[in-house]
Design a protein around this motif. Structure first.
Motif, PDB file in Angstrom:
ATOM      1  N   ASN A   1       0.803  -1.220   0.000  1.00 24.20           N
ATOM      2  CA  ASN A   1       0.000   0.000   0.000  1.00 24.20           C
ATOM      3  C   ASN A   1       0.838   1.272   0.000  1.00 24.20           C
ATOM      4  N   ALA A   2       2.148   1.123   0.207  1.00 28.86           N
ATOM      5  CA  ALA A   2       3.037   2.285   0.162  1.00 28.86           C
ATOM      6  C   ALA A   2       3.879   2.330  -1.115  1.00 28.86           C
ATOM      7  N   LEU A   3       3.666   1.381  -2.027  1.00 33.43           N
ATOM      8  CA  LEU A   3       4.502   1.333  -3.230  1.00 33.43           C
ATOM      9  C   LEU A   3       4.313   2.581  -4.097  1.00 33.43           C
ATOM     10  N   ALA A   4       5.428   3.107  -4.542  1.00 30.04           N
ATOM     11  CA  ALA A   4       5.403   4.244  -5.466  1.00 30.04           C
ATOM     12  C   ALA A   4       6.047   3.828  -6.782  1.00 30.04           C
ATOM     13  N   ALA A   5       5.502   4.315  -7.871  1.00 32.05           N
ATOM     14  CA  ALA A   5       6.047   3.986  -9.189  1.00 32.05           C
ATOM     15  C   ALA A   5       7.337   4.764  -9.424  1.00 32.05           C
ATOM     16  N   PRO A   6       8.319   4.134 -10.081  1.00 31.90           N
ATOM     17  CA  PRO A   6       9.549   4.858 -10.400  1.00 31.90           C
ATOM     18  C   PRO A   6       9.280   5.969 -11.402  1.00 31.90           C
ATOM     19  N   THR A   7      10.057   7.025 -11.311  1.00 31.49           N
ATOM     20  CA  THR A   7       9.861   8.180 -12.209  1.00 31.49           C
ATOM     21  C   THR A   7      10.995   8.327 -13.215  1.00 31.49           C
ATOM     22  N   ASN A   8      11.952   7.399 -13.191  1.00 33.59           N
ATOM     23  CA  ASN A   8      13.125   7.550 -14.050  1.00 33.59           C
ATOM     24  C   ASN A   8      13.214   6.497 -15.143  1.00 33.59           C
ATOM     25  N   LEU A   9      12.084   5.872 -15.483  1.00 27.51           N
ATOM     26  CA  LEU A   9      12.096   4.878 -16.549  1.00 27.51           C
ATOM     27  C   LEU A   9      12.277   5.543 -17.905  1.00 27.51           C
ATOM     28  N   PRO A  10      12.780   4.804 -18.892  1.00 21.72           N
ATOM     29  CA  PRO A  10      12.825   5.346 -20.256  1.00 21.72           C
ATOM     30  C   PRO A  10      11.440   5.849 -20.668  1.00 21.72           C
ATOM     31  N   PRO A  11      11.367   6.915 -21.440  1.00 25.37           N
ATOM     32  CA  PRO A  11      10.084   7.579 -21.695  1.00 25.37           C
ATOM     33  C   PRO A  11       9.029   6.695 -22.348  1.00 25.37           C
ATOM     34  N   GLU A  12       9.444   5.673 -23.097  1.00 20.94           N
ATOM     35  CA  GLU A  12       8.461   4.834 -23.786  1.00 20.94           C
ATOM     36  C   GLU A  12       7.962   3.678 -22.918  1.00 20.94           C
ATOM     37  N   VAL A  13       8.529   3.515 -21.732  1.00 22.32           N
ATOM     38  CA  VAL A  13       8.131   2.423 -20.836  1.00 22.32           C
ATOM     39  C   VAL A  13       7.177   2.972 -19.782  1.00 22.32           C
ATOM     40  N   GLY A  14       5.977   2.371 -19.714  1.00 20.47           N
ATOM     41  CA  GLY A  14       4.989   2.793 -18.734  1.00 20.47           C
ATOM     42  C   GLY A  14       4.973   1.870 -17.535  1.00 20.47           C
ATOM     43  N   VAL A  15       4.374   2.333 -16.457  1.00 21.57           N
ATOM     44  CA  VAL A  15       4.283   1.536 -15.246  1.00 21.57           C
ATOM     45  C   VAL A  15       2.871   1.666 -14.674  1.00 21.57           C
ATOM     46  N   MET A  16       2.337   0.560 -14.155  1.00 23.26           N
ATOM     47  CA  MET A  16       1.002   0.538 -13.568  1.00 23.26           C
ATOM     48  C   MET A  16       1.131   0.332 -12.052  1.00 23.26           C
ATOM     49  N   ASN A  17       0.506   1.198 -11.299  1.00 28.32           N
ATOM     50  CA  ASN A  17       0.527   1.053  -9.841  1.00 28.32           C
ATOM     51  C   ASN A  17      -0.906   0.994  -9.329  1.00 28.32           C
ATOM     52  N   PRO A  18      -1.449  -0.224  -9.193  1.00 27.27           N
ATOM     53  CA  PRO A  18      -2.840  -0.343  -8.751  1.00 27.27           C
ATOM     54  C   PRO A  18      -3.012  -0.117  -7.253  1.00 27.27           C
ATOM     55  N   TYR A  19      -1.906  -0.078  -6.518  1.00 27.53           N
ATOM     56  CA  TYR A  19      -1.981  -0.067  -5.056  1.00 27.53           C
ATOM     57  C   TYR A  19      -2.444   1.265  -4.479  1.00 27.53           C
ATOM     58  N   GLN A  20      -2.601   2.267  -5.326  1.00 27.34           N
ATOM     59  CA  GLN A  20      -3.084   3.560  -4.861  1.00 27.34           C
ATOM     60  C   GLN A  20      -4.600   3.659  -4.869  1.00 27.34           C
ATOM     61  N   THR A  21      -5.280   2.607  -5.379  1.00 29.30           N
ATOM     62  CA  THR A  21      -6.739   2.650  -5.477  1.00 29.30           C
ATOM     63  C   THR A  21      -7.377   1.955  -4.271  1.00 29.30           C
ATOM     64  N   PRO A  22      -8.479   2.495  -3.767  1.00 27.87           N
ATOM     65  CA  PRO A  22      -9.135   1.887  -2.600  1.00 27.87           C
ATOM     66  C   PRO A  22      -9.543   0.436  -2.812  1.00 27.87           C
ATOM     67  N   ASP A  23     -10.019   0.079  -4.023  1.00 23.41           N
ATOM     68  CA  ASP A  23     -10.438  -1.298  -4.283  1.00 23.41           C
ATOM     69  C   ASP A  23      -9.269  -2.265  -4.106  1.00 23.41           C
ATOM     70  N   VAL A  24      -8.111  -1.914  -4.651  1.00 28.84           N
ATOM     71  CA  VAL A  24      -6.959  -2.806  -4.553  1.00 28.84           C
ATOM     72  C   VAL A  24      -6.405  -2.816  -3.135  1.00 28.84           C
ATOM     73  N   GLN A  25      -6.423  -1.707  -2.466  1.00 26.72           N
ATOM     74  CA  GLN A  25      -5.981  -1.699  -1.066  1.00 26.72           C
ATOM     75  C   GLN A  25      -6.848  -2.626  -0.217  1.00 26.72           C
ATOM     76  N   ARG A  26      -8.150  -2.629  -0.497  1.00 26.98           N
ATOM     77  CA  ARG A  26      -9.037  -3.549   0.223  1.00 26.98           C
ATOM     78  C   ARG A  26      -8.702  -4.996  -0.115  1.00 26.98           C
ATOM     79  N   ILE A  27      -8.472  -5.284  -1.392  1.00 28.19           N
ATOM     80  CA  ILE A  27      -8.145  -6.649  -1.821  1.00 28.19           C
ATOM     81  C   ILE A  27      -6.846  -7.115  -1.175  1.00 28.19           C
ATOM     82  N   VAL A  28      -5.839  -6.258  -1.206  1.00 27.59           N
ATOM     83  CA  VAL A  28      -4.551  -6.608  -0.592  1.00 27.59           C
ATOM     84  C   VAL A  28      -4.745  -6.916   0.888  1.00 27.59           C
TER      85      VAL A  28
END
Length: 225
Positions: free
Chosen positions: A13-40
């Motif tokens: 629940n404290a995970l943060a996405a990296p901000t220094n990835l190559p510009p064409e590489v995306g990252v998904m961080n579902p842990y910031q959403t209430p639904d996923v926090q509840r599931i976790v």
């Protein structure tokens, strides 16, 4: 008593996405959403409210249809309901790896039995994408080297949840190269055993799936000896 679940829930629940990835590489961080926090919270409370060390089973990084949606490694919304008993309103997603993993979980004796002994995770904890498709941290050198400190910290922190250092199970032959590199540097595990990746099995070897399933189960039992 601080349990495996307490540590895992706080970590995810404290995970943060990296901000220094190559510009064409995306990252998904579902842990910031209430639904996923509840599931976790529900998942780890149900299966990990103890201090029993688990054997780590490590994939590459999550796919965008598995943990990229649910926050639970190799687990789609529908498998979360069917096998783990955790209701959710997330849209069902296609994920080959999850299909195979939950056949393994079922063959091992079900989710409660499996998760009482093993911890499914990945070298990097967040889903990566490129051009709208799944992307692996090792698919280009820049991404690998950029994420290497985070990969090291991921495994270091997660071993602190409570792990059996005698053996780790690596999912994926190419992934093995990087897990062994990490282990040579950090000495997390005494030995590593490697299995073919679930996606590879279902995508290229589906007719041999019963054989692979037997191999998985035999390997997991061997790790417990």
């Amino acid at each position: 008593m601080i349990t495996f679940a307490d540590k895992a829930i706080a970590y995810y629940n404290a995970l943060a996405a990296p901000t220094n990835l190559p510009p064409e590489v995306g990252v998904m961080n579902p842990y910031q959403t209430p639904d996923v926090q509840r599931i976790v919270g529900e998942f780890y409370t149900r299966f990990y409210t103890d201090t029993t060390p688990r054997i780590f089973v490590l994939g590459i990084n999550p796919g965008r249809f598995g943990a990229g949606v649910t926050g639970i490694s190799f687990t789609t919304p529908q498998n979360l309901r069917r096998y783990c008993g955790i209701e959710n309103d997330l849209r069902d997603t296609p994920e080959l790896s999850s299909r195979f993993i939950y056949q393994v979980v079922d063959a091992f004796g079900g989710a409660a039995e499996f998760y009482s002994r093993f911890f499914l995770t990945s070298l990097f904890p967040l889903a990566l994408t490129k051009a709208g498709k799944n992307y692996n941290f090792y698919d280009d050198r820049q991404t690998t080297e950029t994420l290497w400190p985070a990969i090291t910290e991921t495994v270091r922190t997660q071993t602190g949840f409570g792990y059996d250092r005698r053996v780790a199970v690596c999912l994926g032959r190419k992934n093995e190269t990087y897990l062994r590199r990490l282990n040579d540097q950090q000495g997390f595990f005494d030995r590593i055993v490697t299995l073919d990746h679930p996606r590879y099995i279902l995508q290229y070897k589906s007719k041999d799936m019963p054989i692979y399933l037997e191999t998985y189960i035999a390997t997991l039992h061997d790790c417990l000896d």
